[in-house]
Motif scaffolding. Structure first.
Motif, mmCIF file in Angstrom:
data_model
loop_
_atom_site.group_PDB
_atom_site.id
_atom_site.type_symbol
_atom_site.label_atom_id
_atom_site.label_comp_id
_atom_site.label_asym_id
_atom_site.label_seq_id
_atom_site.Cartn_x
_atom_site.Cartn_y
_atom_site.Cartn_z
ATOM 1 N N VAL A 169 15.610 -27.733 15.182
ATOM 2 C CA VAL A 169 16.365 -26.902 14.245
ATOM 3 C C VAL A 169 17.503 -26.208 14.984
ATOM 4 O O VAL A 169 17.300 -25.630 16.053
ATOM 5 N N THR A 170 18.691 -26.275 14.400
ATOM 6 C CA THR A 170 19.850 -25.566 14.945
ATOM 7 C C THR A 170 20.210 -24.432 13.995
ATOM 8 O O THR A 170 20.296 -24.637 12.776
ATOM 9 N N LEU A 171 20.386 -23.243 14.544
ATOM 10 C CA LEU A 171 20.720 -22.089 13.720
ATOM 11 C C LEU A 171 22.207 -22.063 13.407
ATOM 12 O O LEU A 171 23.031 -22.656 14.103
ATOM 13 N N ARG A 172 22.536 -21.348 12.350
ATOM 14 C CA ARG A 172 23.940 -21.167 12.007
ATOM 15 C C ARG A 172 24.656 -20.395 13.110
ATOM 16 O O ARG A 172 24.042 -19.616 13.831
ATOM 17 N N ARG A 173 25.946 -20.615 13.200
ATOM 18 C CA ARG A 173 26.735 -19.980 14.245
ATOM 19 C C ARG A 173 26.627 -18.456 14.135
ATOM 20 O O ARG A 173 26.730 -17.890 13.052
ATOM 21 N N GLY A 174 26.431 -17.827 15.270
ATOM 22 C CA GLY A 174 26.374 -16.372 15.315
ATOM 23 C C GLY A 174 24.981 -15.790 15.328
ATOM 24 O O GLY A 174 24.791 -14.627 15.662
ATOM 25 N N PHE A 175 23.971 -16.595 14.980
ATOM 26 C CA PHE A 175 22.605 -16.093 14.987
ATOM 27 C C PHE A 175 22.001 -16.260 16.384
ATOM 28 O O PHE A 175 22.210 -17.284 17.043
ATOM 29 N N SER A 194 13.348 -18.215 9.189
ATOM 30 C CA SER A 194 13.868 -17.986 7.846
ATOM 31 C C SER A 194 14.754 -19.153 7.428
ATOM 32 O O SER A 194 15.560 -19.655 8.220
ATOM 33 N N GLU A 195 14.634 -19.574 6.180
ATOM 34 C CA GLU A 195 15.452 -20.675 5.676
ATOM 35 C C GLU A 195 16.934 -20.319 5.733
ATOM 36 O O GLU A 195 17.784 -21.197 5.935
ATOM 37 N N GLY A 196 17.241 -19.047 5.604
ATOM 38 C CA GLY A 196 18.627 -18.626 5.530
ATOM 39 C C GLY A 196 19.430 -18.748 6.811
ATOM 40 O O GLY A 196 20.656 -18.636 6.777
ATOM 41 N N VAL A 197 18.778 -18.983 7.949
ATOM 42 C CA VAL A 197 19.513 -19.074 9.214
ATOM 43 C C VAL A 197 19.610 -20.509 9.724
ATOM 44 O O VAL A 197 20.188 -20.748 10.780
ATOM 45 N N ILE A 198 19.069 -21.461 8.989
ATOM 46 C CA ILE A 198 19.072 -22.851 9.439
ATOM 47 C C ILE A 198 20.417 -23.513 9.129
ATOM 48 O O ILE A 198 20.890 -23.493 7.988
ATOM 49 N N ASP A 199 21.017 -24.100 10.147
ATOM 50 C CA ASP A 199 22.283 -24.821 9.963
ATOM 51 C C ASP A 199 22.037 -26.318 9.799
ATOM 52 O O ASP A 199 22.568 -26.953 8.900
ATOM 53 N N SER A 200 21.217 -26.888 10.680
ATOM 54 C CA SER A 200 20.968 -28.328 10.607
ATOM 55 C C SER A 200 19.643 -28.653 11.283
ATOM 56 O O SER A 200 19.070 -27.833 12.004
ATOM 57 N N VAL A 201 19.180 -29.872 11.030
ATOM 58 C CA VAL A 201 17.922 -30.359 11.614
ATOM 59 C C VAL A 201 18.163 -31.761 12.157
ATOM 60 O O VAL A 201 18.749 -32.610 11.474
ATOM 61 N N GLU A 258 19.583 -17.055 19.465
ATOM 62 C CA GLU A 258 18.565 -18.071 19.722
ATOM 63 C C GLU A 258 17.770 -17.662 20.957
ATOM 64 O O GLU A 258 18.172 -17.915 22.088
ATOM 65 N N LEU A 259 16.645 -16.993 20.729
ATOM 66 C CA LEU A 259 15.847 -16.453 21.826
ATOM 67 C C LEU A 259 14.577 -17.256 22.081
ATOM 68 O O LEU A 259 13.771 -16.876 22.925
ATOM 69 N N THR A 260 14.398 -18.340 21.363
ATOM 70 C CA THR A 260 13.182 -19.127 21.542
ATOM 71 C C THR A 260 13.460 -20.588 21.213
ATOM 72 O O THR A 260 14.591 -20.959 20.848
ATOM 73 N N ASP A 261 12.462 -21.418 21.305
ATOM 74 C CA ASP A 261 12.584 -22.845 21.012
ATOM 75 C C ASP A 261 12.362 -23.088 19.523
ATOM 76 O O ASP A 261 11.391 -22.597 18.946
ATOM 77 N N PHE A 262 13.272 -23.837 18.898
ATOM 78 C CA PHE A 262 13.163 -24.099 17.466
ATOM 79 C C PHE A 262 12.818 -25.564 17.206
ATOM 80 O O PHE A 262 13.484 -26.248 16.435
ATOM 81 N N THR A 263 11.791 -26.018 17.867
ATOM 82 C CA THR A 263 11.305 -27.386 17.680
ATOM 83 C C THR A 263 10.163 -27.370 16.665
ATOM 84 O O THR A 263 9.212 -26.602 16.806
ATOM 85 N N VAL A 264 10.277 -28.209 15.646
ATOM 86 C CA VAL A 264 9.218 -28.325 14.645
ATOM 87 C C VAL A 264 8.147 -29.262 15.196
ATOM 88 O O VAL A 264 8.434 -30.420 15.534
ATOM 89 N N SER A 265 6.942 -28.771 15.306
ATOM 90 C CA SER A 265 5.860 -29.594 15.850
ATOM 91 C C SER A 265 5.603 -30.803 14.952
ATOM 92 O O SER A 265 5.822 -30.760 13.739
ATOM 93 N N ARG A 266 5.151 -31.884 15.552
ATOM 94 C CA ARG A 266 4.971 -33.142 14.826
ATOM 95 C C ARG A 266 4.047 -32.975 13.625
ATOM 96 O O ARG A 266 4.287 -33.557 12.553
ATOM 97 N N ALA A 267 3.009 -32.176 13.761
ATOM 98 C CA ALA A 267 2.046 -31.995 12.668
ATOM 99 C C ALA A 267 2.652 -31.249 11.479
ATOM 100 O O ALA A 267 2.117 -31.333 10.369
ATOM 101 N N ARG A 268 3.767 -30.545 11.691
ATOM 102 C CA ARG A 268 4.344 -29.749 10.615
ATOM 103 C C ARG A 268 5.611 -30.355 10.031
ATOM 104 O O ARG A 268 6.216 -29.772 9.123
ATOM 105 N N VAL A 269 6.024 -31.512 10.549
ATOM 106 C CA VAL A 269 7.301 -32.105 10.139
ATOM 107 C C VAL A 269 7.354 -32.392 8.640
ATOM 108 O O VAL A 269 8.316 -32.024 7.954
ATOM 109 N N ASP A 270 6.344 -33.076 8.098
ATOM 110 C CA ASP A 270 6.369 -33.450 6.677
ATOM 111 C C ASP A 270 6.422 -32.214 5.786
ATOM 112 O O ASP A 270 7.194 -32.158 4.818
#
Length: 248
Positions: free
Chosen positions: A220-226, A203-210, A228-240
């Motif tokens: 992707v780093t989530l906002r404080r308090g959310f 969700s866009e609403g939980v993103i703190d920084s990239v 983090e149960l998985t890896d939040f790496t944006v795959s190279r093909a989806r970056v743009d």
């Protein structure tokens, strides 16, 4: 207007009949069945109704199987507790998609569309409107004999692991989902959620920084308090596409 009800839960069937009898005197319920087999048999041996109210999950399968066995001669209004079948419903030309518990306003809208003749081929704008309404609804999590409603606005992300899909809320609750991420993605507002990899929709609403990683990927780093149960790496093909989505 003659109506056939296809619904395997007796309580839901009675509720629909009561709603129709008390609020739509022009509608006559001429039949009620609860399975794919019974539906095909009824439609093969009776005069065609003017409208069918059809649940998705029936006692012997999903109602979409009916469309593969017999040509339905009238408009279909889907009535279901599941929101992930909206795209399939419109693919078989359902004229509306009502989520349980069904409200009188939504039912009146659907019947009005049938009566006005708008039901033959839903306009593209109408399909988009109905899909938007489905996307804004909550997810219903089934846990044994319980149903837990989770509002879309309370979802932090979805992820898959070991062939299971999970939904994680902003409060930290995690639930197992029956659907794959492919199916879940169809029920989400693309302006609010993005699939950053094969295993995560965020969700866009939980993103703190990239931040940038080696190899052209993003972290992707989530906002404080959310949670983090998985890896939040944006795959190279989806970056743009991901960066373009963030800028909107």
């Amino acid at each position: 207007m003659k109506a056939l009800i296809i619904e395997d839960e007796l309580r839901a069937r009675k509720h629909m009949i009561t709603l129709l009898e008390q609020n739509f005197p022009q509608v006559e319920v001429v039949g009620a069945v609860g399975s794919v087999k019974e539906s095909v048999q009824w439609l093969s041996t009776n005069d065609a109704p003017d409208v069918i109210f059809m649940d998705v999950e029936l006692s012997d399968g999903r109602s979409f199987e009916i469309f593969t066995q017999i040509e339905l001669p009238c408009p279909v209004i889907m009535t279901t507790a599941y929101d992930q079948y909206a795209v399939q419903a419109f693919e078989v030309n359902a004229v509306d998609y009502l989520l349980k518990p069904i409200g009188l306003t939504e039912l009146r809208r659907a019947i009005s569309r049938v009566e006005s003749g708008q039901a033959a081929k839903p306009a593209a704008e109408t399909v988009r409107r109905m899909l938007d309404q489905v996307r804004k609804e909550k997810f219903l999590i089934r846990m044994n004999n319980r149903i837990v409603p989770v509002r879309t606005s309370d979802i932090a992300y979805f992820y898959s692991e070991a062939k299971n899909s999970f939904i994680v809320t902003t409060s930290g609750a995690s639930y197992v989902m029956d659907e794959s991420l492919d199916t879940l993605a169809e029920s989400l507002d693309p302006s609010a959620f993005f699939r950053i990899s094969r295993s995560c929709i965020i969700s866009e609403g939980v993103i703190d920084s990239v931040s940038r990683l080696m190899g052209g990927r993003l972290q992707v780093t989530l906002r404080r308090g959310f949670p983090e149960l998985t890896d939040f790496t944006v795959s190279r093909a989806r970056v743009d596409d991901f960066l373009a989505w963030l800028e909107k």
